[in-house]
Write an enzyme that holds these catalytic residues in place. Structure first.
Site, PDB file in Angstrom:
ATOM      1  CE  LYS A   1       1.880 110.183  38.096  1.00  0.00           C
ATOM      2  NZ  LYS A   1       2.132 108.880  37.459  1.00  0.00           N
TER       3      LYS A   1
ATOM      4  CB  SER B   1      -1.190 108.265  35.349  1.00  0.00           C
ATOM      5  OG  SER B   1       0.005 107.757  35.925  1.00  0.00           O
TER       6      SER B   1
ATOM      7  CB  SER C   1       2.180 106.276  34.193  1.00  0.00           C
ATOM      8  OG  SER C   1       0.863 105.825  34.106  1.00  0.00           O
TER       9      SER C   1
HETATM   10  N1  GLN Z   1      -2.335 103.094  31.832  1.00  0.00           N
HETATM   11  C1  GLN Z   1      -1.900 102.165  32.832  1.00  0.00           C
HETATM   12  C2  GLN Z   1      -2.954 102.013  33.910  1.00  0.00           C
HETATM   13  O1  GLN Z   1      -3.913 102.688  33.822  1.00  0.00           O
HETATM   14  C3  GLN Z   1      -0.588 102.579  33.407  1.00  0.00           C
HETATM   15  C4  GLN Z   1      -0.662 103.461  34.584  1.00  0.00           C
HETATM   16  C5  GLN Z   1       0.658 103.779  35.200  1.00  0.00           C
HETATM   17  O2  GLN Z   1       1.723 103.407  34.707  1.00  0.00           O
HETATM   18  N2  GLN Z   1       0.581 104.395  36.361  1.00  0.00           N
HETATM   19  O3  GLN Z   1      -2.842 101.251  34.806  1.00  0.00           O
END
Ligand code: GLN
Length: 461
Positions: free
Chosen positions: A62, A137, A161
């Site tokens: 990532k 994400s 994410s």
């Molecule tokens: N969807 C969640 C957020 O927007 C989780 C994001 C993540 O785990 N990086 O914060």
């Protein structure tokens, strides 16, 4: 689209000779080129050569994990041109075990989002249905594994994410206990919630990659100095477990996810596990607590990107102009929104009302989990209320935040959890469920997941 030609698993790749690995990397490069429209890798979106000079088993990384001498941008304009001078500890750990960073996977900007469509490079498509989001994400990592253009990948999970994109794409995603995996060299979103974990084709591969990346690291003060026994050699799908389901949560899932959930519960019972029924604090409180803590920490972490030491510097009419131009041109809309919200909840006069209160709710959530674990080894829960939605389904940020109800409490409590596909909805999209375990009990999480994987025998539609 030419997709899904079976790739070898991580377990198999680890047995290859160095010349076989060279061939594998060349094949992967060609497949990545052939599937450019997917946008799973930043390199597919920027028409550049796949990054990663190593000769080990290729692992997709990532774009918020530092790899020495490579660009790391968190899919943000503000970090364009930044080259990492060092390896994150997880990358060092990969290299020690004969694996290498291979390609940068696309993500929501600074890991804030659930759809991988806020990346400055453009969106990643769900390989199973290109009109649908791959989740976020870590959507690039999940899409790459699902499309057969990565053997395995690393993602990061602050509020779901890893698990949610894995669920939307029909692959396995695992978030370790907070402190299990070093955060050294991971670009921080919310420091008290972030954890790196594997996204893989199956549960056993997730265990293998988890064993490789985890362990105490003196370079990270939040890394837990606790004993770690490798999980892979001890994997046992036959252990009979007590698994809790949280009744007041299931009600909030779509009928199709509920159907998939019920089927999985039956399969677990048939495999000899005992199911117990529980209730927990209502999800609206969890949501508020998470979005206060996460944005507060994000506003502090992202403050360093001001054009002075980090950040693609803009503005030449003095210091204030530089700050304003760098941040307003460099950060996208969702990131700016969260920095403002985070600064607000930390500001004098509001700190007690919002931030302190959110921390109290966080403790309450942790206590509720502990109570459930007095009677259960694991908790089974949906990963998201629906299967992958179409691009543009969320009209407001709040609607998107609501889709995080099942994942974020796990991060607030610092627990390990794994997401795996159990069945498909009527349109053939995967339904993912997660098994949540007690802190540092990754072994039971993997054992339960292996048992569930066998019991449901999931097949792509
Ligand atoms: N969807 C969640 C957020 O927007 C989780 C994001 C993540 O785990 N990086 O914060």
């Amino acid at each position: 689209m030419k997709l899904g030609a079976e790739l070898i698993t991580l377990k198999e790749a680890l047995t290859l000779s160095s010349s076989e690995l060279d061939t594998l990397r060349d094949d992967l490069k060609n497949k990545i080129e052939d599937n450019k429209n997917l946008g799973a890798y930043v390199e597919q979106l920027t028409n550049t050569e796949i990054s990663g000079a190593g000769t080990g088993v290729p692992i997709a990384i990532k774009d918020n994990i530092n790899v020495k001498d490579q660009h790391v941008t968190c899919s943000s304009n503000i970090l364009q041109g930044y080259i990492s001078p060092y390896n994150a500890t997880v990358i060092d750990n990969l290299e020690k075990a004969g694996l290498s960073a291979f390609g940068r996977t696309n993500m929501d900007e600074f890991a804030m989002g659930s759809s991988t469509d806020t990346s400055c490079y453009g969106k990643t498509l769900n390989p199973l249905d290109n009109e649908k989001v791959p989740g976020g994400s870590s959507g690039g990592s999940a899409a790459a594994v699902a499309a057969g253009i990565a053997i395995a990948a690393l993602g990061s999970d602050t509020g779901g994410s890893i698990r949610q994109p894995a669920a939307y794409c029909g692959v396995v995603g695992m978030k370790p206990t907070y402190g299990r995996v070093s955060r050294y060299g991971i670009t921080a979103y919310s420091s008290s919630l972030d954890q790196v974990g594997p996204i893989t084709q199956n549960v056993e591969d997730a265990a293998i990659l988890y064993d490789i990346i985890s362990g105490h690291d003196a370079k990270d003060s939040t890394s837990a100095d606790v004993e770690k026994t490798p999980v892979t050699p001890n994997l046992n799908a036959d252990k009979k477990l007590t698994i809790a389901v949280i009744d007041n949560y299931i009600e909030q899932a779509s009928p199709e996810v509920k159907k998939g959930f019920d089927k999985a519960v039956k399969a677990l019972e048939k495999a000899g596990h005992k199911i117990v029924h529980k209730n927990m604090v209502d999800t609206s409180k969890i949501l508020s607590s998470y979005y206060i803590v996460a944005t507060a920490e994000a506003s502090a972490n992202l403050a360093r990107l001001d054009g002075v030491r980090y950040g693609n510097r803009k503005g030449d009419a003095g210091l204030k102009d530089m700050y304003i131009q760098t941040k307003s041109q460099g950060f996208g809309e969702e990131v700016q929104k969260r920095i403002l919200l985070g600064s607000f909840v930390l500001s004098s006069g509001y700190y007690d009302a919002y931030y302190i209160k959110a921390q109290k709710v966080r403790h309450l959530i942790k206590d509720e989990y502990s109570k459930i674990f007095e009677d259960a080894d694991l908790i089974l829960s949906p990963v998201a209320p629906t299967t992958a939605p179409k691009f543009g389904s969320f009209k407001t940020s709040l609607e998107m935040y609501l889709s995080d109800i099942y994942t974020i409490s796990v991060n607030l409590a610092g627990l390990p959890a794994i997401s795996l596909p159990v069945s498909n909805d009527e349109e053939g999209m995967p339904i993912g469920l997660q098994l949540i375990g007690q802190a540092y009990d990754e072994q039971t999480v993997f054992d339960g997941a292996l048992s569930l994987e066998k019991a449901v025998a999931y097949k792509k539609a």
